[in-house]
Design a protein around this motif. Structure first.
Motif, PDB file in Angstrom:
ATOM      1  N   HIS A   1      10.310   4.375   0.036  1.00  0.00           N
ATOM      2  CA  HIS A   1       9.954   4.508  -1.377  1.00  0.00           C
ATOM      3  C   HIS A   1      10.122   5.942  -1.869  1.00  0.00           C
ATOM      4  CE1 HIS A   1       8.711   0.412  -1.791  1.00  0.00           C
ATOM      5  NE2 HIS A   1       7.717   0.515  -0.944  1.00  0.00           N
ATOM      6  N   LEU A   2       9.808   6.919  -1.023  1.00  0.00           N
ATOM      7  CA  LEU A   2       9.987   8.317  -1.404  1.00  0.00           C
ATOM      8  C   LEU A   2      11.459   8.648  -1.611  1.00  0.00           C
ATOM      9  CD1 LEU A   2       7.409  10.130   0.925  1.00  0.00           C
ATOM     10  CD2 LEU A   2       7.343  10.061  -1.576  1.00  0.00           C
ATOM     11  N   LYS A   3      12.306   8.125  -0.733  1.00  0.00           N
ATOM     12  CA  LYS A   3      13.745   8.351  -0.884  1.00  0.00           C
ATOM     13  C   LYS A   3      14.248   7.755  -2.191  1.00  0.00           C
ATOM     14  CE  LYS A   3      15.797  10.806   2.250  1.00  0.00           C
ATOM     15  NZ  LYS A   3      16.600  11.977   1.840  1.00  0.00           N
ATOM     16  N   GLN A   4      13.758   6.544  -2.500  1.00  0.00           N
ATOM     17  CA  GLN A   4      14.176   5.897  -3.746  1.00  0.00           C
ATOM     18  C   GLN A   4      13.680   6.678  -4.960  1.00  0.00           C
ATOM     19  OE1 GLN A   4      12.548   1.963  -3.231  1.00  0.00           O
ATOM     20  NE2 GLN A   4      14.233   1.264  -1.933  1.00  0.00           N
TER      21      GLN A   4
ATOM     22  N   VAL B   1       0.843  -1.186   0.000  1.00  0.00           N
ATOM     23  CA  VAL B   1       0.000   0.000   0.000  1.00  0.00           C
ATOM     24  C   VAL B   1       0.882   1.242   0.000  1.00  0.00           C
ATOM     25  CG1 VAL B   1      -1.641   1.335   1.381  1.00  0.00           C
ATOM     26  CG2 VAL B   1      -1.966  -1.131   1.104  1.00  0.00           C
ATOM     27  N   ALA B   2       1.986   1.166   0.752  1.00  0.00           N
ATOM     28  CA  ALA B   2       2.928   2.292   0.799  1.00  0.00           C
ATOM     29  C   ALA B   2       3.502   2.581  -0.582  1.00  0.00           C
ATOM     30  CB  ALA B   2       4.053   1.980   1.783  1.00  0.00           C
ATOM     31  N   PHE B   3       3.892   1.529  -1.303  1.00  0.00           N
ATOM     32  CA  PHE B   3       4.442   1.693  -2.649  1.00  0.00           C
ATOM     33  C   PHE B   3       3.393   2.290  -3.587  1.00  0.00           C
ATOM     34  CE2 PHE B   3       5.010   0.157  -6.982  1.00  0.00           C
ATOM     35  CZ  PHE B   3       6.320   0.528  -7.243  1.00  0.00           C
ATOM     36  N   ALA B   4       2.159   1.788  -3.471  1.00  0.00           N
ATOM     37  CA  ALA B   4       1.084   2.281  -4.336  1.00  0.00           C
ATOM     38  C   ALA B   4       0.817   3.764  -4.090  1.00  0.00           C
ATOM     39  CB  ALA B   4      -0.193   1.467  -4.096  1.00  0.00           C
ATOM     40  N   ALA B   5       0.900   4.188  -2.813  1.00  0.00           N
ATOM     41  CA  ALA B   5       0.687   5.597  -2.491  1.00  0.00           C
ATOM     42  C   ALA B   5       1.760   6.477  -3.127  1.00  0.00           C
ATOM     43  CB  ALA B   5       0.690   5.787  -0.977  1.00  0.00           C
ATOM     44  N   VAL B   6       3.022   6.027  -3.062  1.00  0.00           N
ATOM     45  CA  VAL B   6       4.121   6.804  -3.648  1.00  0.00           C
ATOM     46  C   VAL B   6       4.016   6.795  -5.173  1.00  0.00           C
ATOM     47  CG1 VAL B   6       6.632   6.952  -3.909  1.00  0.00           C
ATOM     48  CG2 VAL B   6       5.629   6.426  -1.674  1.00  0.00           C
ATOM     49  N   ARG B   7       3.626   5.664  -5.749  1.00  0.00           N
ATOM     50  CA  ARG B   7       3.465   5.587  -7.198  1.00  0.00           C
ATOM     51  C   ARG B   7       2.382   6.570  -7.671  1.00  0.00           C
ATOM     52  NH1 ARG B   7       4.314   1.798 -11.205  1.00  0.00           N
ATOM     53  NH2 ARG B   7       6.254   1.430 -10.084  1.00  0.00           N
ATOM     54  N   MET B   8       1.302   6.683  -6.900  1.00  0.00           N
ATOM     55  CA  MET B   8       0.253   7.625  -7.258  1.00  0.00           C
ATOM     56  C   MET B   8       0.774   9.064  -7.161  1.00  0.00           C
ATOM     57  SD  MET B   8      -3.641   7.892  -5.773  1.00  0.00           S
ATOM     58  CE  MET B   8      -4.182   6.367  -6.552  1.00  0.00           C
ATOM     59  N   ALA B   9       1.607   9.337  -6.158  1.00  0.00           N
ATOM     60  CA  ALA B   9       2.198  10.676  -6.029  1.00  0.00           C
ATOM     61  C   ALA B   9       3.053  11.002  -7.250  1.00  0.00           C
ATOM     62  CB  ALA B   9       3.036  10.751  -4.762  1.00  0.00           C
TER      63      ALA B   9
ATOM     64  N   ILE C   1      -3.515   0.618  -9.119  1.00  0.00           N
ATOM     65  CA  ILE C   1      -2.075   0.336  -9.069  1.00  0.00           C
ATOM     66  C   ILE C   1      -1.834  -1.062  -8.533  1.00  0.00           C
ATOM     67  CG2 ILE C   1       0.101   1.022  -7.969  1.00  0.00           C
ATOM     68  CD1 ILE C   1      -0.932   3.895  -8.001  1.00  0.00           C
ATOM     69  N   ILE C   2      -2.618  -1.425  -7.528  1.00  0.00           N
ATOM     70  CA  ILE C   2      -2.415  -2.710  -6.864  1.00  0.00           C
ATOM     71  C   ILE C   2      -2.821  -3.879  -7.757  1.00  0.00           C
ATOM     72  CG2 ILE C   2      -3.324  -4.098  -4.961  1.00  0.00           C
ATOM     73  CD1 ILE C   2      -3.291  -1.405  -3.347  1.00  0.00           C
ATOM     74  N   GLU C   3      -3.781  -3.662  -8.670  1.00  0.00           N
ATOM     75  CA  GLU C   3      -4.215  -4.739  -9.563  1.00  0.00           C
ATOM     76  C   GLU C   3      -3.070  -5.243 -10.445  1.00  0.00           C
ATOM     77  OE1 GLU C   3      -7.566  -3.169 -11.596  1.00  0.00           O
ATOM     78  OE2 GLU C   3      -8.941  -3.479  -9.898  1.00  0.00           O
ATOM     79  N   GLU C   4      -2.114  -4.378 -10.765  1.00  0.00           N
ATOM     80  CA  GLU C   4      -0.943  -4.814 -11.522  1.00  0.00           C
ATOM     81  C   GLU C   4      -0.175  -5.868 -10.737  1.00  0.00           C
ATOM     82  OE1 GLU C   4       1.420  -1.420 -12.363  1.00  0.00           O
ATOM     83  OE2 GLU C   4      -0.262  -0.223 -13.122  1.00  0.00           O
ATOM     84  N   ASN C   5      -0.109  -5.661  -9.420  1.00  0.00           N
ATOM     85  CA  ASN C   5       0.565  -6.604  -8.540  1.00  0.00           C
ATOM     86  C   ASN C   5      -0.132  -7.958  -8.551  1.00  0.00           C
ATOM     87  OD1 ASN C   5      -0.366  -7.374  -5.468  1.00  0.00           O
ATOM     88  ND2 ASN C   5       1.850  -7.508  -5.731  1.00  0.00           N
ATOM     89  N   VAL C   6      -1.474  -7.944  -8.564  1.00  0.00           N
ATOM     90  CA  VAL C   6      -2.240  -9.190  -8.549  1.00  0.00           C
ATOM     91  C   VAL C   6      -1.948 -10.007  -9.804  1.00  0.00           C
ATOM     92  CG1 VAL C   6      -4.559 -10.177  -8.593  1.00  0.00           C
ATOM     93  CG2 VAL C   6      -4.068  -8.209  -7.120  1.00  0.00           C
ATOM     94  N   ARG C   7      -1.961  -9.353 -10.955  1.00  0.00           N
ATOM     95  CA  ARG C   7      -1.723 -10.069 -12.215  1.00  0.00           C
ATOM     96  C   ARG C   7      -0.326 -10.682 -12.261  1.00  0.00           C
ATOM     97  NH1 ARG C   7      -4.871  -5.720 -14.171  1.00  0.00           N
ATOM     98  NH2 ARG C   7      -3.021  -4.463 -14.594  1.00  0.00           N
ATOM     99  N   SER C   8       0.651  -9.978 -11.709  1.00  0.00           N
ATOM    100  CA  SER C   8       2.029 -10.472 -11.763  1.00  0.00           C
ATOM    101  C   SER C   8       2.277 -11.621 -10.796  1.00  0.00           C
ATOM    102  CB  SER C   8       3.007  -9.328 -11.453  1.00  0.00           C
ATOM    103  OG  SER C   8       2.887  -8.924 -10.103  1.00  0.00           O
TER     104      SER C   8
END
Length: 426
Positions: free
Chosen positions: A198-201, A163-171, A304-311
């Motif tokens: 994730h923000l630092k990265q 969820v943290a990654f998805a939040a940063v990806r949306m940002a 964003i998270i649905e991409e994770n499900v498919r993979s």
């Protein structure tokens, strides 16, 4: 004893409902005791996260309506509103669900690792409260073992999209380049730590961490070269934030519409991106009404998270197979334990009848009665006492046409072809 699970999650209820039945960590021990004291459960574990509130229980007679009524009353929510989002599972289905949750297969983010730690924490709290006994103890030990196998034997946890990654990806979708942006992170738990990483990265220019206790905020700030402030200092720093991501355990919002309005004026209405991951929500719902604010909740991260499900579909199938095997093993062991209990009770019953008749025989012998007559009487009475209840049950079964019980009786006592129904000694 019946094993059961009852709850709501991100699939059955929006965050506006989930936040109304979320449990504050500080109140959890008392809630567990209340649940058991009203006879809704004999053993209980409560799991409350941003995506679910679930009660795992064990009862000799499970009454899901009593559990529903307690949950509704405890949170002051109309039980009709609650019932429309509830799911109830018993026995093998409840066991399977518990294992799927612990393994991350029922999460919004497929395979996310935080849920196992949250479930272990919920179990530890219930142990401390004294609401875990042999039934749930056995279930959760097996559940944690299966979840560990899923983690080690499948690829479900590789490169997790949290969820943290998805939040940063949306940002990153909102701000093409985060290298000139400032992020305000509210909270200092595991999720916010992942957000900061994730923000630092992503190359964020500046991070401010706000928390109820300054020491925890400073600890996190040191790791990511950020600034630490208290929650009450947020109004002074909010106007600096382009990105606000919040995840606390507060039962009430920590950021209101008025505070955001003032910050927007100081920013000259430069847009702000906000993600509220918390349940109950940290940011007042009315903040979304402000024209220069893009406010999202955990439910808005699905695309964003649905991409994770498919993979992860192949890994998920492997994990489901491990869980199915785990459920089968658990239910088989449960049947063996139940059988052991029955055998123990049977032996105790036979021992009691034998001792009662033996004491009578000894008294008769001490009074000078003929030994052979006493022994024959002992043997006759002993066999009659043992066979009385089974004989009545066999007659009743014959009258009801349940003939399979006769095959079972022959198998148990290794009998020949004689007609059982005609060989009783009553």
């Amino acid at each position: 004893m019946a094993i059961w699970a009852l709850g709501i999650n991100h699939k059955t209820a929006p965050v506006s409902v989930r936040e109304r039945v979320a449990f504050n960590p500080a109140s959890m021990p008392q809630a567990l005791l209340e649940l058991c004291n009203v006879k809704a459960a004999e053993e209980a574990v409560i799991l409350s996260t941003c995506n679910r509130t679930e009660i795992y229980g064990s009862s000799s007679a499970f009454d899901w309506q009593r559990v529903r009524d307690w949950l509704a009353q405890h949170h002051g929510i109309d039980r009709a509103d609650l019932e429309s989002a509830l799911y109830i599972m018993e026995q093998d289905q409840a066991v399977q669900h518990t294992m799927r949750v612990a393994s991350g297969l029922d999460s919004l983010v497929l395979g996310e690792p935080q849920i196992l730690g949250q479930m272990k924490s919920a179990y530890a709290v219930a142990q401390e409260a004294g609401t875990v006994g042999s039934e749930l103890g056995r279930l959760f030990r097996e559940t944690f073992s299966i979840a560990k196998r899923v983690r080690t034997d499948t690829a479900i946890g590789e490169n997790p999209v949290s969820v943290a990654f998805a939040a940063v990806r949306m940002a990153q979708h909102i701000f093409a380049d985060l290298r000139s942006s400032t992020a305000l992170l509210i909270g200092a738990g595991e999720t916010i730590e992942l957000v900061a990483r994730h923000l630092k990265q992503a190359g964020i220019r500046r991070i401010i961490v706000a928390n109820r206790t300054l020491a925890r905020a400073q600890h996190l700030a040191e790791e990511f070269h950020a600034e630490a402030i208290l929650l009450e200092d947020i109004p002074e720093h909010l106007s600096d934030a382009d990105v606000v991501i919040s995840s606390t355990a507060s039962p009430l919002p920590v950021l209101g519409k008025g505070t955001v309005e003032k910050a927007l004026k100081r920013r000259r209405h430069k847009p702000m991106f906000m993600v509220d991951i918390a349940v109950p929500r940290d940011i007042e719902e009315e903040v979304a009404e402000l024209g220069d604010v893009y406010l999202y909740t955990v439910d808005d991260l699905r695309s964003i998270i649905e991409e994770n499900v498919r993979s992860r579909e192949d890994a998920a199938r492997q994990a489901e197979e491990l869980i199915s095997a785990g459920v089968e093993h658990y239910m088989r062991e449960l049947k063996v334990l139940n059988a052991v209990s029955t055998v123990t009770d049977l032996r105790a019953h036979v021992d009691q009848v034998r001792e009662e008749q033996l004491l009578k025989a000894i008294k008769q012998l001490q009074n000078g009665s003929d030994a052979e007559k006493v022994l024959r009487q002992f043997a006759h009475t002993f066999s009659n006492k043992l066979l009385h209840a089974p004989t009545i049950a066999l007659r009743q079964a014959a009258a009801e046409g349940r003939m399979e019980i006769f095959d079972t009786t022959r198998e148990l006592f290794q009998l020949g072809d004689d007609d059982i129904a005609g060989n009783d000694d009553e």
